[in-house]
Write a protein that holds these residues in place. Structure first.
Motif, PDB file in Angstrom:
ATOM      1  N   TRP A   1       0.829  -1.205   0.000  1.00 14.66           N
ATOM      2  CA  TRP A   1       0.000   0.000   0.000  1.00 14.66           C
ATOM      3  C   TRP A   1       0.868   1.262   0.000  1.00 14.66           C
ATOM      4  O   TRP A   1       0.613   2.201  -0.754  1.00 14.66           O
ATOM      5  CB  TRP A   1      -0.933  -0.004   1.221  1.00 14.66           C
ATOM      6  N   ALA A   2       1.909   1.284   0.842  1.00 11.26           N
ATOM      7  CA  ALA A   2       2.763   2.471   0.955  1.00 11.26           C
ATOM      8  C   ALA A   2       3.543   2.740  -0.331  1.00 11.26           C
ATOM      9  O   ALA A   2       3.793   3.896  -0.680  1.00 11.26           O
ATOM     10  CB  ALA A   2       3.727   2.313   2.124  1.00 11.26           C
ATOM     11  N   THR A   3       3.915   1.691  -1.039  1.00 11.26           N
ATOM     12  CA  THR A   3       4.672   1.868  -2.284  1.00 11.26           C
ATOM     13  C   THR A   3       3.748   1.958  -3.498  1.00 11.26           C
ATOM     14  O   THR A   3       4.219   1.964  -4.634  1.00 11.26           O
ATOM     15  CB  THR A   3       5.670   0.715  -2.487  1.00 11.26           C
ATOM     16  N   ARG A   4       2.464   2.017  -3.235  1.00  6.90           N
ATOM     17  CA  ARG A   4       1.443   2.124  -4.282  1.00  6.90           C
ATOM     18  C   ARG A   4       1.565   1.023  -5.325  1.00  6.90           C
ATOM     19  O   ARG A   4       1.454   1.270  -6.525  1.00  6.90           O
ATOM     20  CB  ARG A   4       1.491   3.497  -4.928  1.00  6.90           C
ATOM     21  N   ARG A   5       1.836  -0.162  -4.836  1.00  5.87           N
ATOM     22  CA  ARG A   5       1.929  -1.381  -5.661  1.00  5.87           C
ATOM     23  C   ARG A   5       3.039  -1.336  -6.714  1.00  5.87           C
ATOM     24  O   ARG A   5       3.016  -2.102  -7.669  1.00  5.87           O
ATOM     25  CB  ARG A   5       0.590  -1.716  -6.309  1.00  5.87           C
ATOM     26  N   ARG A   6       3.983  -0.424  -6.546  1.00 12.06           N
ATOM     27  CA  ARG A   6       5.134  -0.465  -7.449  1.00 12.06           C
ATOM     28  C   ARG A   6       5.941  -1.696  -7.097  1.00 12.06           C
ATOM     29  O   ARG A   6       5.925  -2.158  -5.972  1.00 12.06           O
ATOM     30  CB  ARG A   6       5.943   0.820  -7.322  1.00 12.06           C
ATOM     31  N   ARG A   7       6.661  -2.215  -8.056  1.00 12.08           N
ATOM     32  CA  ARG A   7       7.319  -3.490  -7.830  1.00 12.08           C
ATOM     33  C   ARG A   7       8.768  -3.489  -8.309  1.00 12.08           C
ATOM     34  O   ARG A   7       9.124  -2.775  -9.226  1.00 12.08           O
ATOM     35  CB  ARG A   7       6.539  -4.609  -8.498  1.00 12.08           C
ATOM     36  N   SER A   8       9.522  -4.327  -7.657  1.00 10.93           N
ATOM     37  CA  SER A   8      10.920  -4.543  -8.005  1.00 10.93           C
ATOM     38  C   SER A   8      11.407  -5.737  -7.202  1.00 10.93           C
ATOM     39  O   SER A   8      11.027  -5.915  -6.045  1.00 10.93           O
ATOM     40  CB  SER A   8      11.763  -3.320  -7.661  1.00 10.93           C
ATOM     41  N   ARG A   9      12.218  -6.536  -7.809  1.00 13.36           N
ATOM     42  CA  ARG A   9      12.776  -7.696  -7.119  1.00 13.36           C
ATOM     43  C   ARG A   9      13.541  -7.253  -5.883  1.00 13.36           C
ATOM     44  O   ARG A   9      13.452  -7.861  -4.820  1.00 13.36           O
ATOM     45  CB  ARG A   9      13.692  -8.456  -8.070  1.00 13.36           C
ATOM     46  N   TRP A  10      14.307  -6.170  -5.995  1.00 18.23           N
ATOM     47  CA  TRP A  10      15.111  -5.695  -4.870  1.00 18.23           C
ATOM     48  C   TRP A  10      14.253  -5.034  -3.804  1.00 18.23           C
ATOM     49  O   TRP A  10      14.603  -5.061  -2.618  1.00 18.23           O
ATOM     50  CB  TRP A  10      16.214  -4.763  -5.367  1.00 18.23           C
TER      51      TRP A  10
END
Length: 173
Positions: free
Chosen positions: A105-114
């Motif tokens: 929620w805090a990252t607004r569903r942005r994604r990255s393996r790291w």
């Protein structure tokens, strides 16, 4: 009647290896060692790497945000589960799911393996703090060392860490 053999292809990364494979995206010749099997066929490692970059959408500020949220929530969860004993086995996966959803929620569903790895590591470190405090208290003579609280805290750390990682990466069990 003479047969003409097709031109011999050599791997783009290993010029000494003959091959019949081609990347189905860029059409470069690749040997079996360089070929990556995808749902649509074989691709070279460069094409696979470039495709994966498209899916990494995390911003630079998502990393410290995820680390702080996962670490603090995991520490608070370890304080609560330190009182629960055996029931930690049931509460820890729920705590891990809450932590993962808070990070998402805090990252607004942005994604990255790291990003997922950083959040998982922060959750593990947040849970280990209480274990280290108990061991340090024993080493400095401030309290006795009881094994069962350490066992339950260890179970909490393992369950929270694995739950956070699997929930963030989308792996279905």
């Amino acid at each position: 009647m003479s047969q003409t053999s097709p031109d011999v292809l050599y791997c783009v990364n290993h010029p000494d290896r003959e091959t019949l494979l081609r990347c189905n995206r860029c059409e470069r010749p690749i040997c079996p060692e360089c070929a990556v099997l995808t749902p649509t066929g074989y691709r070279c490692k460069d094409c696979v790497r470039n495709q994966q970059k498209v899916f990494d959408t995390a911003q630079w500020f998502d990393y410290p945000l995820a680390i702080v949220i996962a670490g603090v929530l995991s520490f608070l969860g370890s304080l609560i589960t330190s009182l629960l004993g055996f029931f930690t086995l049931f509460v820890a996966p729920i705590a891990g799911a809450v932590i993962a959803e808070a990070v998402r929620w805090a990252t607004r569903r942005r994604r990255s393996r790291w990003l997922y790895r950083a959040a998982t590591l922060a959750a593990v470190i947040g849970g280990v703090v209480l274990i280290l405090a108990q061991v340090a208290g024993f080493l400095f003579g401030l309290n006795g060392l009881s094994i069962w609280p350490l066992v339950w805290q260890g179970a909490y750390v393992a369950l929270v860490g694995s739950t956070v990682f699997y929930r963030l990466t989308g792996i279905k069990i």
